[in-house]
Write a protein that holds these residues in place. Structure first.
Motif, PDB file in Angstrom:
ATOM      1  N   ALA A  23      -1.499  22.337  59.853  1.00 42.40           N
ATOM      2  CA  ALA A  23      -2.024  21.907  61.156  1.00 42.40           C
ATOM      3  C   ALA A  23      -1.766  20.411  61.241  1.00 42.40           C
ATOM      4  N   HIS A  24      -1.036  20.005  62.259  1.00 41.41           N
ATOM      5  CA  HIS A  24      -0.711  18.581  62.387  1.00 41.41           C
ATOM      6  C   HIS A  24      -1.532  17.949  63.500  1.00 41.41           C
ATOM      7  N   VAL A  25      -2.325  16.970  63.105  1.00 41.34           N
ATOM      8  CA  VAL A  25      -3.278  16.343  64.020  1.00 41.34           C
ATOM      9  C   VAL A  25      -2.593  15.200  64.788  1.00 41.34           C
ATOM     10  N   ALA A  26      -2.808  15.186  66.105  1.00 40.10           N
ATOM     11  CA  ALA A  26      -2.204  14.136  66.932  1.00 40.10           C
ATOM     12  C   ALA A  26      -2.851  12.782  66.610  1.00 40.10           C
ATOM     13  N   PRO A  27      -2.082  11.722  66.730  1.00 38.09           N
ATOM     14  CA  PRO A  27      -2.630  10.411  66.367  1.00 38.09           C
ATOM     15  C   PRO A  27      -3.606   9.886  67.419  1.00 38.09           C
ATOM     16  N   LEU A  28      -4.521   9.036  67.011  1.00 35.15           N
ATOM     17  CA  LEU A  28      -5.428   8.393  67.951  1.00 35.15           C
ATOM     18  C   LEU A  28      -4.623   7.402  68.784  1.00 35.15           C
ATOM     19  N   MET A  29      -4.939   7.353  70.063  1.00 37.05           N
ATOM     20  CA  MET A  29      -4.167   6.498  70.979  1.00 37.05           C
ATOM     21  C   MET A  29      -5.021   5.341  71.477  1.00 37.05           C
ATOM     22  N   LYS A  30      -4.328   4.383  72.070  1.00 36.75           N
ATOM     23  CA  LYS A  30      -5.035   3.242  72.658  1.00 36.75           C
ATOM     24  C   LYS A  30      -4.486   3.008  74.052  1.00 36.75           C
ATOM     25  N   GLN A  31      -5.397   2.723  74.972  1.00 30.75           N
ATOM     26  CA  GLN A  31      -4.968   2.377  76.327  1.00 30.75           C
ATOM     27  C   GLN A  31      -4.484   0.932  76.284  1.00 30.75           C
ATOM     28  N   ASP A  32      -3.251   0.727  76.716  1.00 33.77           N
ATOM     29  CA  ASP A  32      -2.698  -0.624  76.691  1.00 33.77           C
ATOM     30  C   ASP A  32      -2.152  -0.884  78.078  1.00 33.77           C
ATOM     31  N   GLY A  33      -2.926  -1.565  78.905  1.00 36.05           N
ATOM     32  CA  GLY A  33      -2.530  -1.741  80.298  1.00 36.05           C
ATOM     33  C   GLY A  33      -2.456  -0.377  80.941  1.00 36.05           C
ATOM     34  N   GLY A  34      -1.330  -0.091  81.580  1.00 34.21           N
ATOM     35  CA  GLY A  34      -1.195   1.172  82.283  1.00 34.21           C
ATOM     36  C   GLY A  34      -0.733   2.316  81.405  1.00 34.21           C
ATOM     37  N   SER A  35      -0.443   2.048  80.135  1.00 33.30           N
ATOM     38  CA  SER A  35       0.103   3.144  79.338  1.00 33.30           C
ATOM     39  C   SER A  35      -0.690   3.335  78.052  1.00 33.30           C
ATOM     40  N   ARG A  36      -0.380   4.441  77.413  1.00 38.15           N
ATOM     41  CA  ARG A  36      -1.026   4.772  76.151  1.00 38.15           C
ATOM     42  C   ARG A  36      -0.019   4.618  75.034  1.00 38.15           C
ATOM     43  N   ARG A  37      -0.499   4.122  73.926  1.00 41.84           N
ATOM     44  CA  ARG A  37       0.360   4.056  72.749  1.00 41.84           C
ATOM     45  C   ARG A  37      -0.483   4.383  71.538  1.00 41.84           C
ATOM     46  N   LYS A  38       0.227   4.615  70.421  1.00 44.86           N
ATOM     47  CA  LYS A  38      -0.503   4.924  69.188  1.00 44.86           C
ATOM     48  C   LYS A  38      -1.324   3.719  68.776  1.00 44.86           C
ATOM     49  N   LEU A  39      -2.518   3.988  68.303  1.00 41.88           N
ATOM     50  CA  LEU A  39      -3.357   2.930  67.760  1.00 41.88           C
ATOM     51  C   LEU A  39      -2.597   2.342  66.569  1.00 41.88           C
TER      52      LEU A  39
END
Ligand code: GLU
Length: 548
Positions: free
Chosen positions: A278-294
């Motif tokens: 089971a592969h867990v998705a990474p936690l993300m961060k809101q960066d301005g208008g977009s999301r990226r990996k923490l």
């Protein structure tokens, strides 16, 4: 195929056969649905909060199924070993209460649980693959590897050691022997059964059916022969360990999905039954208008150390993370959400957003439910570590600390929520302690909001003269101030003041604000009556009479 005699000469004569390890690590006798899980960090840097998340998921799945949760240290990449990483892992697991059933520290019959001390075990299986013609020595030097990659680039071929590029794959025995005789170092590569262009599919317990290009790269499984101890690569070591340690479910970060075809090839070649992933998705961060990996590099909140240093109660963080994983749990109160099992089927494929402001609120909600004495018990170890001065003050004045924490916390439907995490304590509760509080001595201090210094003095001395300790049947402080403010000509109704500001030195709010500043150092503070009661008469008077 190389002769067994040549292959065996590459390994210690007394190296055990696989049967030895299979009997040393017998199959576990657990109920069929009990999950044996593991978290397997590499000590090549500090622990990401996503690691705590993945570890806690593994722990949860094991516990709720009556299984076992293992902690394995994957330190085969000795060149990238970072001093202090292990201590940091330990601190993180301890803080978040992630206790392994089996690990080097906890013990267990499937150890040791650190890969660098399992070298002999891996060598057995490398030799076994070689004996079966599924692995071979490769003498490509680093310079030759570089040249190969450059050529691959020029001709537009994918980088890697495969097909026509894998020149040692079928090298004749005498050529191998000549290089060995010359003492040339070599690595051992896995002979991948994958064919270029072939697709494979597999089931991921979070993502369902996935398909990808098969692996055709002859990856290195045993590192250079001139290194000691002779260690395998992660890919190989993890397959051997997951098998021998009786792992029945692998929950790990999404970045390993692309390795699944290789991992399956290795399991198959080794004759090990495949283990569900089971592969867990990474936690993300809101960066301005977009999301990226923490990101470890850019975001302080990516580090486990951040939560510890800020003093977020572990339960609040775990509660938040569990809610991100299984939305259902975010709807439950904290104790229920921590007790409910996680379900892999409810994990999202897209990475959830880690919003530190949200966590801060959740944490404040949680802290507001704790009795003062418990807060103090949790707070003190944190203060001792991160704010020693305040720790000694609080220890010396335990009763005052408890009284302070009780302000607007007991006998109320709506307890205060200004303490989000332990790092807030100095800012929010520090003023209660005489050792921390800075007396306000300047009647022209800007916190008095521009009131004439003489009036500030008159308010202070009038308040001190008539001060009554709060208590049953005692006129409240506000009534005292009212009387005082009226005598000094303040507008007693905000409305009157607004209508005709020039007619008054200020409003009742200004007068009350001035007293508040004297006692607490701020115009915004908890209920003043309760605060005065917590401080005690002498301290209130000391503060109110401090004006120069
Ligand atoms: N040591 C690997 C890591 O650092 C573990 C991958 C796995 O869980 O298989 O993430």
């Amino acid at each position: 195929m190389l002769s067994v005699e040549l292959i065996d000469s590459l390994f210690p004569v007394d190296l055990p056969d696989p049967a030895h390890w299979e009997s040393r690590y017998p199959a576990r006798t657990l109920p069929a649905d009990a999950k044996v899980t593991r978290f397997a960090p590499s000590p090549t840097g500090w622990l990401h909060i996503g690691g705590i998340f993945t570890a806690s998921v593994n722990l949860d799945l094991a516990r709720h199924s009556g299984g076992r949760y293992l902690l394995r240290i994957e330190d085969t990449d000795q060149a990238r070993f970072e001093e202090g990483a292990l201590a940091q892992f330990e601190a993180g697991f301890e803080y978040f209460g992630i206790e392994a059933d089996e690990s080097d520290a906890a013990g267990g019959s499937y150890g040791p649980y650190t890969q660098s001390v399992r070298a002999e075990i891996y060598q057995t299986y490398v030799r076994e693959l070689m004996r079966q013609g599924k692995a071979y020595p490769c003498f490509e030097t680093p310079e030759q590897a570089e040249a190969r990659v450059a050529r691959q680039k020029t001709v537009g071929a994918l980088p890697g050691y495969y097909g026509e590029w894998a020149i040692w794959r079928d090298a004749p025995e005498d050529q191998v022997r000549a290089r060995l005789d010359a003492g040339d170092p070599y690595v051992v590569r896995f002979r991948s059964p994958g064919i270029g262009g072939a697709r494979v599919s597999f089931t991921d317990l979070i993502r369902g059916e996935l398909s990808s290009d098969d692996n055709r790269n002859d990856v290195v499984i045993l590192k250079r022969s001139d290194t000691a101890p002779r260690l395998p690569t992660y890919h190989f070591a993890h397959a051997v360990d997951d098998h021998l340690m009786g792992i029945t479910l692998v929950v790990r970060g999404e970045e390993w999905i692309s390795s699944v075809p290789l991992h399956h090839q290795l399991f198959d070649a080794l004759g090990f039954p495949r283990i569900p992933y089971a592969h867990v998705a990474p936690l993300m961060k809101q960066d301005g208008g977009s999301r990226r990996k923490l990101s470890k590099r850019r975001d302080p909140e990516a580090s486990v150390g951040y939560y510890i240093e800020q003093g977020f109660p572990a339960e609040a963080v775990l509660y938040y993370l569990r809610g991100l994983a299984n939305g259902r749990l975010a709807e439950l109160p904290l104790p229920a959400a921590l007790a409910e099992p996680l379900r892999l089927s409810e994990f999202g494929v897209a990475g959830p957003l880690l919003d530190i402001v949200k966590l801060d609120d959740i944490s404040a909600d949680y802290v507001s439910t704790l009795p003062g004495a418990e807060i103090l018990d949790r707070l003190l170890p944190w203060l001792t570590e991160y704010d020693k001065d305040l720790a000694s003050v609080v220890v010396a004045q335990r009763d005052l600390a408890l009284r302070a924490l009780d302000v607007e916390r007991v006998n109320t439907e709506k307890p205060r929520k200004d303490l989000h995490k332990w790092a807030d304590f100095r800012g929010v509760y520090g003023f209660f302690f005489p050792e921390v509080f800075e007396l306000v001595t300047d009647p022209a201090d800007e916190r008095f909001g521009g009131l004439a210094p003489d009036l500030v003095r008159a308010l202070a001395s009038g308040f001190a003269a008539g001060y009554l300790e709060p208590g049953p049947g005692v006129t409240t402080w506000f009534d005292q101030i009212r009387t005082l403010a009226g005598d000094l000509g303040f507008a007693l109704r905000q409305k009157d003041y607004k209508k005709n500001p020039d007619a008054y030195p200020g409003s009742i709010a200004d007068a009350a604000g001035a007293i508040r500043v004297l006692i607490t150092g701020s115009r915004q503070s908890p209920d003043l009556e309760q605060t005065c009661a917590a401080l005690g008469r002498n301290e209130v008077l000391r503060r109110v009479t401090a004006l120069a």
